[in-house]
Scaffold this motif. Structure first.
Motif, PDB file in Angstrom:
ATOM      1  N   ARG A  21       0.854  -1.202   0.000  1.00 48.06           N
ATOM      2  CA  ARG A  21       0.000   0.000   0.000  1.00 48.06           C
ATOM      3  C   ARG A  21       0.881   1.240   0.000  1.00 48.06           C
ATOM      4  O   ARG A  21       2.060   1.174   0.334  1.00 48.06           O
ATOM      5  CB  ARG A  21      -0.927   0.017   1.223  1.00 48.06           C
ATOM      6  CG  ARG A  21      -0.235   0.130   2.559  1.00 48.06           C
ATOM      7  CD  ARG A  21      -1.264  -0.029   3.691  1.00 48.06           C
ATOM      8  NE  ARG A  21      -0.695   0.221   5.000  1.00 48.06           N
ATOM      9  CZ  ARG A  21      -0.050  -0.677   5.725  1.00 48.06           C
ATOM     10  NH1 ARG A  21       0.122  -1.904   5.245  1.00 48.06           N
ATOM     11  NH2 ARG A  21       0.423  -0.376   6.921  1.00 48.06           N
ATOM     12  N   PHE A  22       0.289   2.350  -0.381  1.00 53.25           N
ATOM     13  CA  PHE A  22       0.996   3.621  -0.322  1.00 53.25           C
ATOM     14  C   PHE A  22       0.013   4.728   0.032  1.00 53.25           C
ATOM     15  O   PHE A  22      -1.208   4.585  -0.102  1.00 53.25           O
ATOM     16  CB  PHE A  22       1.719   3.929  -1.644  1.00 53.25           C
ATOM     17  CG  PHE A  22       0.837   3.902  -2.855  1.00 53.25           C
ATOM     18  CD1 PHE A  22       0.032   4.991  -3.195  1.00 53.25           C
ATOM     19  CD2 PHE A  22       0.817   2.789  -3.691  1.00 53.25           C
ATOM     20  CE1 PHE A  22      -0.773   4.955  -4.321  1.00 53.25           C
ATOM     21  CE2 PHE A  22       0.008   2.758  -4.817  1.00 53.25           C
ATOM     22  CZ  PHE A  22      -0.785   3.839  -5.137  1.00 53.25           C
ATOM     23  N   TYR A  23       0.563   5.822   0.509  1.00 54.17           N
ATOM     24  CA  TYR A  23      -0.243   6.964   0.934  1.00 54.17           C
ATOM     25  C   TYR A  23       0.182   8.182   0.125  1.00 54.17           C
ATOM     26  O   TYR A  23       1.368   8.377  -0.161  1.00 54.17           O
ATOM     27  CB  TYR A  23      -0.059   7.232   2.425  1.00 54.17           C
ATOM     28  CG  TYR A  23      -0.546   6.104   3.303  1.00 54.17           C
ATOM     29  CD1 TYR A  23      -1.858   6.063   3.757  1.00 54.17           C
ATOM     30  CD2 TYR A  23       0.314   5.062   3.657  1.00 54.17           C
ATOM     31  CE1 TYR A  23      -2.308   5.014   4.549  1.00 54.17           C
ATOM     32  CE2 TYR A  23      -0.124   4.020   4.448  1.00 54.17           C
ATOM     33  CZ  TYR A  23      -1.436   3.997   4.895  1.00 54.17           C
ATOM     34  OH  TYR A  23      -1.879   2.959   5.678  1.00 54.17           O
ATOM     35  N   LEU A  24      -0.811   8.987  -0.233  1.00 52.86           N
ATOM     36  CA  LEU A  24      -0.557  10.156  -1.076  1.00 52.86           C
ATOM     37  C   LEU A  24      -0.903  11.433  -0.338  1.00 52.86           C
ATOM     38  O   LEU A  24      -1.820  11.476   0.476  1.00 52.86           O
ATOM     39  CB  LEU A  24      -1.384  10.087  -2.358  1.00 52.86           C
ATOM     40  CG  LEU A  24      -1.247   8.820  -3.212  1.00 52.86           C
ATOM     41  CD1 LEU A  24      -2.179   8.901  -4.413  1.00 52.86           C
ATOM     42  CD2 LEU A  24       0.183   8.620  -3.656  1.00 52.86           C
ATOM     43  N   GLU A  25      -0.162  12.472  -0.656  1.00 46.46           N
ATOM     44  CA  GLU A  25      -0.504  13.818  -0.207  1.00 46.46           C
ATOM     45  C   GLU A  25      -0.577  14.678  -1.451  1.00 46.46           C
ATOM     46  O   GLU A  25       0.333  14.666  -2.286  1.00 46.46           O
ATOM     47  CB  GLU A  25       0.566  14.349   0.756  1.00 46.46           C
ATOM     48  CG  GLU A  25       0.277  15.766   1.266  1.00 46.46           C
ATOM     49  CD  GLU A  25       1.330  16.258   2.236  1.00 46.46           C
ATOM     50  OE1 GLU A  25       1.816  17.397   2.050  1.00 46.46           O
ATOM     51  OE2 GLU A  25       1.699  15.494   3.157  1.00 46.46           O
ATOM     52  N   PHE A  26      -1.676  15.422  -1.622  1.00 43.50           N
ATOM     53  CA  PHE A  26      -1.807  16.218  -2.840  1.00 43.50           C
ATOM     54  C   PHE A  26      -2.524  17.535  -2.540  1.00 43.50           C
ATOM     55  O   PHE A  26      -3.205  17.695  -1.517  1.00 43.50           O
ATOM     56  CB  PHE A  26      -2.575  15.448  -3.935  1.00 43.50           C
ATOM     57  CG  PHE A  26      -3.904  14.892  -3.463  1.00 43.50           C
ATOM     58  CD1 PHE A  26      -5.070  15.664  -3.567  1.00 43.50           C
ATOM     59  CD2 PHE A  26      -3.988  13.619  -2.926  1.00 43.50           C
ATOM     60  CE1 PHE A  26      -6.266  15.150  -3.144  1.00 43.50           C
ATOM     61  CE2 PHE A  26      -5.186  13.114  -2.511  1.00 43.50           C
ATOM     62  CZ  PHE A  26      -6.352  13.881  -2.624  1.00 43.50           C
ATOM     63  N   ASP A  27      -2.331  18.488  -3.432  1.00 40.87           N
ATOM     64  CA  ASP A  27      -3.008  19.769  -3.312  1.00 40.87           C
ATOM     65  C   ASP A  27      -4.487  19.594  -3.635  1.00 40.87           C
ATOM     66  O   ASP A  27      -4.878  18.706  -4.401  1.00 40.87           O
ATOM     67  CB  ASP A  27      -2.393  20.798  -4.267  1.00 40.87           C
ATOM     68  CG  ASP A  27      -1.004  21.201  -3.841  1.00 40.87           C
ATOM     69  OD1 ASP A  27      -0.665  21.009  -2.647  1.00 40.87           O
ATOM     70  OD2 ASP A  27      -0.211  21.672  -4.695  1.00 40.87           O
ATOM     71  N   LYS A  28      -5.303  20.432  -3.066  1.00 38.79           N
ATOM     72  CA  LYS A  28      -6.753  20.390  -3.365  1.00 38.79           C
ATOM     73  C   LYS A  28      -7.031  20.787  -4.802  1.00 38.79           C
ATOM     74  O   LYS A  28      -8.044  20.400  -5.380  1.00 38.79           O
ATOM     75  CB  LYS A  28      -7.487  21.295  -2.402  1.00 38.79           C
ATOM     76  CG  LYS A  28      -7.440  20.816  -0.944  1.00 38.79           C
ATOM     77  CD  LYS A  28      -8.236  21.742  -0.044  1.00 38.79           C
ATOM     78  CE  LYS A  28      -8.189  21.237   1.403  1.00 38.79           C
ATOM     79  NZ  LYS A  28      -8.945  22.121   2.318  1.00 38.79           N
ATOM     80  N   GLU A  29      -6.112  21.568  -5.329  1.00 38.50           N
ATOM     81  CA  GLU A  29      -6.314  22.030  -6.717  1.00 38.50           C
ATOM     82  C   GLU A  29      -6.217  20.862  -7.676  1.00 38.50           C
ATOM     83  O   GLU A  29      -5.301  20.021  -7.582  1.00 38.50           O
ATOM     84  CB  GLU A  29      -5.256  23.071  -7.052  1.00 38.50           C
ATOM     85  CG  GLU A  29      -5.344  23.632  -8.472  1.00 38.50           C
ATOM     86  CD  GLU A  29      -4.237  24.607  -8.772  1.00 38.50           C
ATOM     87  OE1 GLU A  29      -4.144  24.993  -9.940  1.00 38.50           O
ATOM     88  OE2 GLU A  29      -3.475  24.958  -7.846  1.00 38.50           O
TER      89      GLU A  29
END
Length: 265
Positions: A254-262
């Protein structure tokens, strides 16, 4: 009477014979001692003569102009430490037999680029220095200069421009560099794709790939496999429409992502 006289003569003869034998034995011992004493004296004189000969020969050789160092041959010498080497060699002149090679080696190994050096006397007047250099693997960007680092974390020299063949590390502290070094094997597998390397607690090693905006945190092992797996999943899930900033790959399956709301249009 005749019998008594005969016994007396025999006794006297035995007495004189024993006395004569003792005298002869004593004379032999004295002669043996004299011979041994003479031999010992001759041996001592011979050793003294040999010692004097060795001393005079050594004194002559150490003062003979033909044995003064005239040439120093450098094999595989360090590129950025040549000035230091030349400065050291000015202090090691004179007779080639009188040079303290151990002292010279200690000074040369103190140069950052040098891992080891072998020194050979080539008579009559040449000294050969054969260097084993440290192998650079990283370049750490600090204060607008690239500090070249070997596999043990030793700083070798610094440059104003990066080297194309070395991996770049940015924005780290000394203790963080020590934490990155154990993962050299994993980093070398993706070396050609690397833009730069960083470190951030509690995630650990951070990787930035060429042409990609994401920061990857691959954990302890299988950097290439984890990143390849993520890129395949990214295409399948159409994640490219999101502005992903961080990808945490530290955990199995598994992996986890962090991203901008845009959302990218």
């Amino acid at each position: 009477m005749r019998q008594a006289s005969t016994i007396g003569l025999r006794g006297e003869m035995d007495f004189f014979r024993r006395n004569n034998n003792r005298h002869i034995s004593r004379q032999k011992k004295i002669k043996t001692i004299k011979i041994k004493g003479l031999h010992l004296l001759l041996i001592c004189l011979l050793l003294v003569l040999i010692g004097i000969t060795i001393y005079m020969s050594a004194r002559f050789l150490l003062s003979w102009d033909q044995l003064n160092v005239k040439t120093v041959r450098l094999v595989n010498s360090p590129k950025y430490g040549k000035a230091k080497i030349q400065k050291l060699l000015t202090c090691f002149q004179g007779n080639i037999l009188g040079l303290s090679l151990d002292h010279l080696k200690k000074e040369l190994v103190g140069i950052d680029e040098v891992r080891d050096v072998s020194i050979s006397r080539i008579l009559p007047s040449t000294v050969e220095l054969r260097f084993i250099l440290r192998e650079p693997v990283f370049q750490v960007l600090l204060s607008k200069r690239y500090h070249i680092i070997d596999v043990e974390g030793v700083s070798l020299y610094s440059l104003s421009r990066p080297r194309a063949d070395l991996m770049i590390i940015r924005g780290i502290k000394q203790q963080e560099l020590e934490a990155i070094i154990p993962y050299l094997g994993e980093l070398l597998k993706i070396k050609d794709s690397l833009d730069y390397i960083g470190y951030q607690e509690p995630y650990g090693v951070m990787i930035k790939l060429k042409g990609m905006k994401e920061e990857f945190y691959p954990g302890d092992r299988d950097y290439a496999g984890k990143i390849s797996y993520f890129l395949k999943v990214k295409k399948l899930l159409a994640l490219s429409q999101h502005r992903i900033t961080r990808v945490d790959l530290r955990f199995a399956n598994r992996f986890y992502l962090e991203f901008d709301k845009e959302v990218v249009n």
